[in-house]
Design an enzyme around this catalytic site. Structure first.
Site: not given
Length: 218
Positions: A87, A89, A121, A216
């Site tokens: 991952k 950013h 956020s 979820s």
């Protein structure tokens, strides 16, 4: 992503903080800072696969329970174990792999989010983590941090536009799947199916149901 690769089997997917080694941050390979454990090169790039999470014993481990549970499961199929998940950013100009060296088999999933929600956020992220040393109010954060492009990950507008251009104008555009956070929340099954198709992962209805249930969030 990990759930899809493992057929919705949550037992093979680590929880935080062990997840940070099963799916490491690409940025950690190049970081240089004073905090132990956050400078590169990143050993997880070599130690870990999706099936065999090795360890040399020289670093403090917080995932011993997960590794023990993983060892008790049948081996993952070879085509799954050979794949890696990372991952980042990073904005497109700072993506830690030059476009000309990007393996043709690499798949990139980019998730965009509404700038207003992103700003909220980031405000909570910046004020809630002591290491950021930020105690400004909402108005200051909006005007002097977010809109000024000075938040942790840089300018939202440049970041999003950069990946949009990469998707639609670069030779590697077909290797990038563009998703929206809001659409993931509104219809996770539909968006997860897009990811499965993009990755070339078999995902029947039962697998999709498991992945949706296990991923979820509110």
């Amino acid at each position: 992503m990990l759930l899809l690769l493992h057929g919705g089997d949550a037992r093979r997917c680590a929880q935080h903080p062990a997840l940070q080694r099963q799916a490491p941050w690409l940025e950690r390979c190049w970081m240089r800072c004073s905090q132990p454990g956050l400078w590169g090169p990143c050993p997880e790039l070599d130690w870990y696969s999706l099936d065999a999470m090795g360890v040399d014993g020289t670093l403090a481990r917080d995932d011993a329970g997960f590794r023990a549970a993983l060892a008790g499961l049948p081996p993952a199929p070879a085509d799954v174990a050979a794949r890696r998940v990372f991952k980042t950013h990073a904005p497109w100009p700072l993506f830690p792999c030059a476009e000309e060296r990007l393996d043709p088999g690499t798949k990139i999933v980019f998730i965009a989010r509404n700038p207003k929600d992103t700003c909220v956020s980031l405000f909570h992220h910046s004020t809630g983590i002591p290491a950021h040393r930020y105690s400004g109010d909402w108005a200051h954060f909006v005007d002097s941090i977010f809109l000024a492009g000075a938040s942790e990950e840089g300018d939202w507008f440049e970041h999003t536009a950069g990946w949009w251009r990469a998707k639609h104008t670069r030779a590697c555009g077909a290797q990038i799947l563009w998703l929206f956070f809001e659409e993931l929340k509104a219809d996770p099954a539909r968006e997860i199916r897009k990811v499965a198709d993009f990755l070339g992962v078999d995902c029947d209805d039962a697998t999709l149901e498991r992945v949706v249930a296990e991923s979820s969030f509110d």
